[in-house]
Design an enzyme around this catalytic site. Structure first.
Site, PDB file in Angstrom:
ATOM      1  N   LYS A  79     -71.607  41.956  17.202  1.00 54.94           N
ATOM      2  CA  LYS A  79     -72.978  41.782  18.143  1.00 54.94           C
ATOM      3  C   LYS A  79     -73.818  42.415  17.379  1.00 54.94           C
ATOM      4  CE  LYS A  79     -75.077  41.725  22.749  1.00 54.94           C
ATOM      5  NZ  LYS A  79     -74.764  41.871  24.136  1.00 54.94           N
ATOM      6  N   SER A 154     -75.861  38.378  27.192  1.00 52.72           N
ATOM      7  CA  SER A 154     -76.669  38.225  26.086  1.00 52.72           C
ATOM      8  C   SER A 154     -75.810  38.217  24.649  1.00 52.72           C
ATOM      9  CB  SER A 154     -77.135  39.714  25.889  1.00 52.72           C
ATOM     10  OG  SER A 154     -76.519  40.779  25.961  1.00 52.72           O
ATOM     11  N   SER A 178     -72.836  40.588  30.131  1.00 57.65           N
ATOM     12  CA  SER A 178     -72.943  39.876  28.847  1.00 57.65           C
ATOM     13  C   SER A 178     -71.831  39.745  27.982  1.00 57.65           C
ATOM     14  CB  SER A 178     -73.926  40.854  28.073  1.00 57.65           C
ATOM     15  OG  SER A 178     -75.270  40.705  28.417  1.00 57.65           O
TER      16      SER A 178
HETATM   17  N1  LIG Z   1     -77.245  42.562  29.674  1.00 60.49           N
HETATM   18  C1  LIG Z   1     -76.232  41.648  30.253  1.00 60.49           C
HETATM   19  O1  LIG Z   1     -74.981  42.287  30.591  1.00 60.49           O
HETATM   20  C2  LIG Z   1     -76.784  40.377  30.782  1.00 60.49           C
HETATM   21  C3  LIG Z   1     -77.858  40.395  31.810  1.00 60.49           C
HETATM   22  N2  LIG Z   1     -77.819  39.057  32.253  1.00 60.49           N
HETATM   23  C4  LIG Z   1     -78.897  40.820  31.550  1.00 60.49           C
HETATM   24  O2  LIG Z   1     -79.812  40.442  31.220  1.00 60.49           O
HETATM   25  O3  LIG Z   1     -79.092  42.297  31.940  1.00 60.49           O
END
Ligand SMILES: NC(=O)C[C@H](N)C(=O)O
Length: 485
Positions: A79, A154, A178
């Site tokens: 990532k 993400s 994410s």
């Molecule tokens: N970053 C994450 O683990 C995902 C979450 N949907 C966020 O936007 O914070």
């Protein structure tokens, strides 16, 4: 069987018995990327020269006797918020579009020590803020099961690249879901380890009290291999836990007889797609037939989890992202009038809308006069949420439910509606706030799109999580389905 259908262990065996060379494996990976990435768009940067040079070195080693690393020769994707020496690390942000790190993250060093090969850097929501990859400031990644759909986020590039067979495994990061949510949307396995189990040294910080790095793989066994390679204490990460690392691979041989499973009623109530619920109930039946028992339980503070997360994560983000000022990292604005103008313009031009939204929300929650009402209160609610988990774990070994309330949605469907987007993480966020480990494994399909089952364990009890996930996988074939590409 296509190369990418093999388990990591099979490939390892073929390499060490010289039926296969690392160069062939790396070749396969880049061929597959050439065939599929025009439509999937998982990669931001390829490391073709570096990967081929590393493959040649490993092939030389194959001619000699000696120990092989746990992930010897295996092509991996990383990532793009995990720093890689000499390989661009952009966090999918315009701000860092020219950031060429001078060191490797601790996990990257560990992957190198385990002798895997970095194929390239994977797309994500900018600074890991988002659940669809549409917040990448370069382009959205697409779901290999249907390219009109999001891969989740993400770590959407990390999930899509594994699902599309471009790499054998990838690393993602999980702050509120994410790793698990994109794994669920793309029909693969995603593990968020216990907070503190894997070093975050070299992970570009989003919300430091929540961020964890973990593997995305095609099956549970592979997940255990990668976890074995990356887990462990690191004095360079002050939140790293100094615990003994168990043998995750040996946990796979156990069964689930007698395991007590709690199923939170809050995770199967309102807002859950009936087809997702059906797949989860079928999975629970499967566990029952394997000798486990399950009962409905309650995590009563679940309804406050999303609000709590968006206060805490945004507060931490507003502080962490203060370092991006146009002076030290990334892109700097042209011709500023003075220093303040340099900060203001660089930040206005460098960050995308969602990142700005969260910085503003977090700055507000931390400002004097609002701190007690928002940040401090959210901290207290976080404790209550963690206690919910402690209470259930007094009587149960695992908690099981859906990873996400729905399957993947169409690209563009939720971009104008951040609240709906935030609610996709309703089942993963509480787990992050509690700091406990959880895995998402494929448990079915709804209208052609994969459904993920979330198996949550006690802190540092990845072994039980992996054992249950593996036992389930052995008796189902959801994880063997491949998208047509
Ligand atoms: N970053 C994450 O683990 C995902 C979450 N949907 C966020 O936007 O914070």
């Amino acid at each position: 069987m296509a190369l990418f259908d093999l388990r990591l262990q099979d490939i390892h065996n073929q390499l060490t018995s010289k039926e296969l060379s690392v160069n062939e494996l790396v070749d396969e990976s880049y061929k597959r990327i050439a065939q599929t990435d025009e439509s999937i768009k998982a990669f931001l940067t390829l490391n073709e020269d570096g990967a081929r040079a590393a493959a040649a070195e490993l092939d030389k080693l194959l001619q000699e006797d000696g120990e092989r690393g746990l992930l010897f020769g295996l092509p991996a994707g990383i990532k793009d918020n995990i720093v890689t020496e000499g390989l661009l690390t952009t966090c999918a942000s315009q701000f860092l579009s020219n950031y060429d790190p001078i060191y490797d993250a601790a996990v990257v060093k560990k992957l190198k020590a385990a002798q895997s090969i970095t194929i390239g850097k994977l797309n994500m929501d900018e600074f890991a803020m988002g659940g669809s990859n549409e917040n990448s400031s370069f382009f959205p990644t697409r779901n290999p099961w249907n390219t009109d759909y999001v891969p989740g986020g993400s770590s959407g590039g990390s999930a899509a690249s594994v699902a599309a067979g471009q790499v054998y495994f990838s690393l993602g990061s999980d702050t509120g879901g994410s790793i698990r949510q994109p794994a669920a949307y793309c029909g693969i396995v995603g593990l968020k380890p216990t907070y503190g189990l894997v070093s975050r040294f070299g992970l570009v910080a989003f919300a430091s009290s929540l961020d964890q790095i973990g593997p995305l793989t095609k099956n549970v066994e592979d997940s255990a291999y990668v976890l074995q390679a990356i887990a462990g204490y690191d004095p360079m990460d002050s939140t790293s836990a100094n615990v003994e690392i168990p043998d995750y691979l040996s946990s796979l041989t156990g069964d689930v007889k007698g395991l007590r499973i709690g199923v939170p009623k809050e995770y199967l109530g309102q807002g859950i797609d009936p087809k997702v619920k059906e797949s989860v109930l079928a999975a629970l039946k499967q566990f029952e037939s394997l000798g486990a028992t399950w009962e409905e339980v309650s995590l009563p503070h679940t309804e406050y989890a999303v609000a709590t997360y968006y206060l805490l994560a945004s507060s931490e983000a507003s502080s962490n992202l203060a370092r991006f000022d146009g002076v030290r990292y990334g892109v700097r604005t042209d011709n500023p009038d003075n220093l303040i103008d340099l900060y203001r313009k660089s930040r206005s031009q460098g960050f995308g809308d969602e990142v700005k939204r969260r910085i503003m929300l977090g700055t507000y929650a931390l400002s004097s006069g609002y701190y007690d009402a928002y940040y401090l209160k959210a901290q207290k609610v976080r404790t209550l949420i963690k206690q919910d988990f402690d209470n259930v774990f007094e009587n149960y070994d695992l908690i099981i439910g859906p990873t996400a309330p729905t399957t993947a949605f169409r690209i563009g469907e939720q971009v104008g509606d951040p609240l709906t987007m935030y609610l996709n993480d309703i089942c993963t966020i509480p787990v992050s706030l509690a700091g406990v480990p959880a895995i998402s494994v494929p448990c079915g399909f709804a209208d052609g799109m994969p459904v993920g089952l979330q198996i949550i364990g006690k802190a540092f009890d990845e072994r039980t999580v992996l054992r249950a996930a593996h036992a389930f996988e052995q008796h189902t074939d959801h994880h063997k389905q491949r998208p047509q590409l």
